[in-house]
Design a protein around this motif. Structure first.
Motif, PDB file in Angstrom:
ATOM      1  N   PHE A   1       0.842  -1.190   0.000  1.00  0.00           N
ATOM      2  CA  PHE A   1       0.000   0.000   0.000  1.00  0.00           C
ATOM      3  C   PHE A   1       0.876   1.238   0.000  1.00  0.00           C
ATOM      4  O   PHE A   1       2.051   1.183   0.368  1.00  0.00           O
ATOM      5  CB  PHE A   1      -0.966   0.028   1.197  1.00  0.00           C
ATOM      6  CG  PHE A   1      -0.313   0.277   2.532  1.00  0.00           C
ATOM      7  CD1 PHE A   1      -0.214   1.577   3.042  1.00  0.00           C
ATOM      8  CD2 PHE A   1       0.195  -0.765   3.294  1.00  0.00           C
ATOM      9  CE1 PHE A   1       0.388   1.806   4.278  1.00  0.00           C
ATOM     10  CE2 PHE A   1       0.787  -0.538   4.524  1.00  0.00           C
ATOM     11  CZ  PHE A   1       0.888   0.759   5.015  1.00  0.00           C
ATOM     12  N   THR A   2       0.309   2.323  -0.457  1.00  0.00           N
ATOM     13  CA  THR A   2       0.983   3.614  -0.412  1.00  0.00           C
ATOM     14  C   THR A   2       0.013   4.628   0.167  1.00  0.00           C
ATOM     15  O   THR A   2      -1.190   4.396   0.212  1.00  0.00           O
ATOM     16  CB  THR A   2       1.444   4.076  -1.814  1.00  0.00           C
ATOM     17  OG1 THR A   2       0.300   4.161  -2.662  1.00  0.00           O
ATOM     18  CG2 THR A   2       2.482   3.135  -2.406  1.00  0.00           C
ATOM     19  N   GLY A   3       0.546   5.727   0.613  1.00  0.00           N
ATOM     20  CA  GLY A   3      -0.282   6.788   1.169  1.00  0.00           C
ATOM     21  C   GLY A   3       0.496   8.083   1.206  1.00  0.00           C
ATOM     22  O   GLY A   3       1.611   8.177   0.682  1.00  0.00           O
ATOM     23  N   THR A   4      -0.108   9.058   1.852  1.00  0.00           N
ATOM     24  CA  THR A   4       0.508  10.371   2.020  1.00  0.00           C
ATOM     25  C   THR A   4       0.457  10.723   3.496  1.00  0.00           C
ATOM     26  O   THR A   4      -0.591  10.596   4.133  1.00  0.00           O
ATOM     27  CB  THR A   4      -0.242  11.434   1.197  1.00  0.00           C
ATOM     28  OG1 THR A   4      -0.259  11.021  -0.170  1.00  0.00           O
ATOM     29  CG2 THR A   4       0.432  12.791   1.312  1.00  0.00           C
ATOM     30  N   THR A   5       1.594  11.168   4.028  1.00  0.00           N
ATOM     31  CA  THR A   5       1.631  11.560   5.432  1.00  0.00           C
ATOM     32  C   THR A   5       0.894  12.886   5.615  1.00  0.00           C
ATOM     33  O   THR A   5       0.617  13.599   4.643  1.00  0.00           O
ATOM     34  CB  THR A   5       3.084  11.705   5.933  1.00  0.00           C
ATOM     35  OG1 THR A   5       3.711  12.767   5.220  1.00  0.00           O
ATOM     36  CG2 THR A   5       3.857  10.403   5.763  1.00  0.00           C
ATOM     37  N   LEU A   6       0.589  13.209   6.859  1.00  0.00           N
ATOM     38  CA  LEU A   6      -0.107  14.472   7.134  1.00  0.00           C
ATOM     39  C   LEU A   6       0.697  15.681   6.682  1.00  0.00           C
ATOM     40  O   LEU A   6       0.121  16.720   6.376  1.00  0.00           O
ATOM     41  CB  LEU A   6      -0.424  14.605   8.623  1.00  0.00           C
ATOM     42  CG  LEU A   6      -1.561  13.746   9.144  1.00  0.00           C
ATOM     43  CD1 LEU A   6      -1.817  14.034  10.618  1.00  0.00           C
ATOM     44  CD2 LEU A   6      -2.834  13.946   8.346  1.00  0.00           C
ATOM     45  N   ASP A   7       2.017  15.534   6.607  1.00  0.00           N
ATOM     46  CA  ASP A   7       2.823  16.658   6.127  1.00  0.00           C
ATOM     47  C   ASP A   7       3.092  16.592   4.625  1.00  0.00           C
ATOM     48  O   ASP A   7       3.957  17.286   4.099  1.00  0.00           O
ATOM     49  CB  ASP A   7       4.117  16.805   6.930  1.00  0.00           C
ATOM     50  CG  ASP A   7       4.980  15.551   6.929  1.00  0.00           C
ATOM     51  OD1 ASP A   7       4.600  14.540   6.309  1.00  0.00           O
ATOM     52  OD2 ASP A   7       6.052  15.594   7.558  1.00  0.00           O
ATOM     53  N   GLY A   8       2.323  15.741   3.916  1.00  0.00           N
ATOM     54  CA  GLY A   8       2.352  15.726   2.455  1.00  0.00           C
ATOM     55  C   GLY A   8       3.419  14.872   1.800  1.00  0.00           C
ATOM     56  O   GLY A   8       3.576  14.903   0.586  1.00  0.00           O
ATOM     57  N   LYS A   9       4.117  14.041   2.563  1.00  0.00           N
ATOM     58  CA  LYS A   9       5.167  13.195   1.995  1.00  0.00           C
ATOM     59  C   LYS A   9       4.589  11.849   1.561  1.00  0.00           C
ATOM     60  O   LYS A   9       3.661  11.324   2.174  1.00  0.00           O
ATOM     61  CB  LYS A   9       6.286  12.982   3.013  1.00  0.00           C
ATOM     62  CG  LYS A   9       7.017  14.258   3.363  1.00  0.00           C
ATOM     63  CD  LYS A   9       8.099  14.022   4.389  1.00  0.00           C
ATOM     64  CE  LYS A   9       8.753  15.352   4.737  1.00  0.00           C
ATOM     65  NZ  LYS A   9       9.509  15.267   5.962  1.00  0.00           N
ATOM     66  N   ALA A  10       5.176  11.291   0.519  1.00  0.00           N
ATOM     67  CA  ALA A  10       4.765   9.964   0.045  1.00  0.00           C
ATOM     68  C   ALA A  10       5.184   8.916   1.073  1.00  0.00           C
ATOM     69  O   ALA A  10       6.240   9.026   1.701  1.00  0.00           O
ATOM     70  CB  ALA A  10       5.415   9.672  -1.301  1.00  0.00           C
ATOM     71  N   PHE A  11       4.343   7.889   1.229  1.00  0.00           N
ATOM     72  CA  PHE A  11       4.621   6.804   2.167  1.00  0.00           C
ATOM     73  C   PHE A  11       4.397   5.485   1.450  1.00  0.00           C
ATOM     74  O   PHE A  11       3.373   5.289   0.786  1.00  0.00           O
ATOM     75  CB  PHE A  11       3.699   6.895   3.389  1.00  0.00           C
ATOM     76  CG  PHE A  11       3.994   5.846   4.431  1.00  0.00           C
ATOM     77  CD1 PHE A  11       4.946   6.084   5.411  1.00  0.00           C
ATOM     78  CD2 PHE A  11       3.345   4.619   4.411  1.00  0.00           C
ATOM     79  CE1 PHE A  11       5.247   5.111   6.359  1.00  0.00           C
ATOM     80  CE2 PHE A  11       3.636   3.643   5.354  1.00  0.00           C
ATOM     81  CZ  PHE A  11       4.590   3.897   6.331  1.00  0.00           C
ATOM     82  N   ASP A  12       5.329   4.565   1.587  1.00  0.00           N
ATOM     83  CA  ASP A  12       5.236   3.242   0.986  1.00  0.00           C
ATOM     84  C   ASP A  12       5.180   2.215   2.111  1.00  0.00           C
ATOM     85  O   ASP A  12       6.066   2.182   2.973  1.00  0.00           O
ATOM     86  CB  ASP A  12       6.460   2.998   0.102  1.00  0.00           C
ATOM     87  CG  ASP A  12       6.402   1.689  -0.672  1.00  0.00           C
ATOM     88  OD1 ASP A  12       5.659   0.757  -0.275  1.00  0.00           O
ATOM     89  OD2 ASP A  12       7.113   1.578  -1.676  1.00  0.00           O
ATOM     90  N   GLY A  13       4.160   1.378   2.113  1.00  0.00           N
ATOM     91  CA  GLY A  13       4.004   0.361   3.144  1.00  0.00           C
ATOM     92  C   GLY A  13       5.199  -0.567   3.257  1.00  0.00           C
ATOM     93  O   GLY A  13       5.490  -1.086   4.337  1.00  0.00           O
ATOM     94  N   HIS A  14       5.919  -0.763   2.159  1.00  0.00           N
ATOM     95  CA  HIS A  14       7.093  -1.647   2.197  1.00  0.00           C
ATOM     96  C   HIS A  14       8.204  -1.071   3.070  1.00  0.00           C
ATOM     97  O   HIS A  14       9.108  -1.809   3.464  1.00  0.00           O
ATOM     98  CB  HIS A  14       7.585  -1.947   0.785  1.00  0.00           C
ATOM     99  CG  HIS A  14       6.666  -2.865   0.050  1.00  0.00           C
ATOM    100  ND1 HIS A  14       6.633  -4.221   0.273  1.00  0.00           N
ATOM    101  CD2 HIS A  14       5.708  -2.607  -0.875  1.00  0.00           C
ATOM    102  CE1 HIS A  14       5.705  -4.767  -0.485  1.00  0.00           C
ATOM    103  NE2 HIS A  14       5.129  -3.812  -1.191  1.00  0.00           N
ATOM    104  N   SER A  15       8.125   0.214   3.408  1.00  0.00           N
ATOM    105  CA  SER A  15       9.129   0.799   4.306  1.00  0.00           C
ATOM    106  C   SER A  15       9.003   0.215   5.718  1.00  0.00           C
ATOM    107  O   SER A  15       9.915   0.373   6.534  1.00  0.00           O
ATOM    108  CB  SER A  15       8.982   2.327   4.358  1.00  0.00           C
ATOM    109  OG  SER A  15       7.773   2.697   5.002  1.00  0.00           O
ATOM    110  N   LEU A  16       7.910  -0.482   5.998  1.00  0.00           N
ATOM    111  CA  LEU A  16       7.700  -1.099   7.306  1.00  0.00           C
ATOM    112  C   LEU A  16       8.352  -2.475   7.414  1.00  0.00           C
ATOM    113  O   LEU A  16       8.432  -3.041   8.513  1.00  0.00           O
ATOM    114  CB  LEU A  16       6.196  -1.223   7.599  1.00  0.00           C
ATOM    115  CG  LEU A  16       5.394   0.071   7.560  1.00  0.00           C
ATOM    116  CD1 LEU A  16       3.904  -0.213   7.734  1.00  0.00           C
ATOM    117  CD2 LEU A  16       5.891   1.044   8.610  1.00  0.00           C
ATOM    118  N   ALA A  17       8.803  -3.027   6.309  1.00  0.00           N
ATOM    119  CA  ALA A  17       9.371  -4.386   6.283  1.00  0.00           C
ATOM    120  C   ALA A  17      10.587  -4.490   7.189  1.00  0.00           C
ATOM    121  O   ALA A  17      11.369  -3.547   7.334  1.00  0.00           O
ATOM    122  CB  ALA A  17       9.743  -4.772   4.855  1.00  0.00           C
TER     123      ALA A  17
END
Length: 174
Positions: free
Chosen positions: A45-61
């Motif tokens: 999954f991907t999303g956007t942080t409250l401060d507008g940055k891109a977030f990739d769920g794979h960063s949690l691995a």
């Protein structure tokens, strides 16, 4: 003044009819099927942080993760914030903590983070509900526990005082 009164009435009706479950500390350990599409990973999954940055769920691995699905107007979510803060302070070096805000406009989300004093963790602005749908979330407040391999090990509501113990159990692999 009338608008504010109607807003409060609407929140009360929503709470009474079906949302904002405080939980008893019970998390469904067999919930991994709800957490991704067939053949996919919960971390897809991907999303956007409250401060507008891109977030990739794979960063949690590689590290366990706690995803907290909350809404800015939810009083139970606000009551859970001390438990989330305590767990993040105690385990934040070994566990990823991600707040996933939804069920409201993005503009309402930073005020909740400030009021709840949970600015030390990453929060995603999920106004369209994409991450909520990915994890099968149907109500706030819901927690999803993901182990270091990316497998969902728990899914459900938690009481504030149960959050640190559930995170400790996640670290211990139970």
């Amino acid at each position: 003044m009338v608008g504010r009164g109607l807003s409060r009435l609407l929140v009360l009706v929503v709470l009474l009819v079906g949302g904002c479950d405080a939980g008893s500390g019970h998390i469904d350990a067999g919930a991994s099927a709800r957490a991704s599409s067939p053949g996919g990973s919960p971390l897809d999954f991907t999303g956007t942080t409250l401060d507008g940055k891109a977030f990739d769920g794979h960063s949690l691995a590689g590290k366990p993760a706690v995803l907290w699905f909350w809404a800015p107007w939810c009083p139970v979510c606000l009551q859970q914030a001390p438990g989330v803060r305590a767990a993040a302070e105690r385990f934040g070096d070994r566990v990823n903590f991600i707040g996933v805000a939804g069920l409201d406009k993005t503009q309402a989300m930073p005020e909740f983070v400030q009021l709840a004093k949970v600015g030390s963790i990453t929060h995603l602005a999920d106004e369209p509900g994409v991450v909520w749908k990915h994890f099968g979330i149907t109500e706030q407040s819901t927690f999803v526990l993901v182990d270091a391999s990316g497998r969902v090990t728990g899914h459900g509501p938690l009481a504030a005082d149960a959050i640190p113990d559930k995170v400790a159990a996640l670290l211990e692999g139970r």
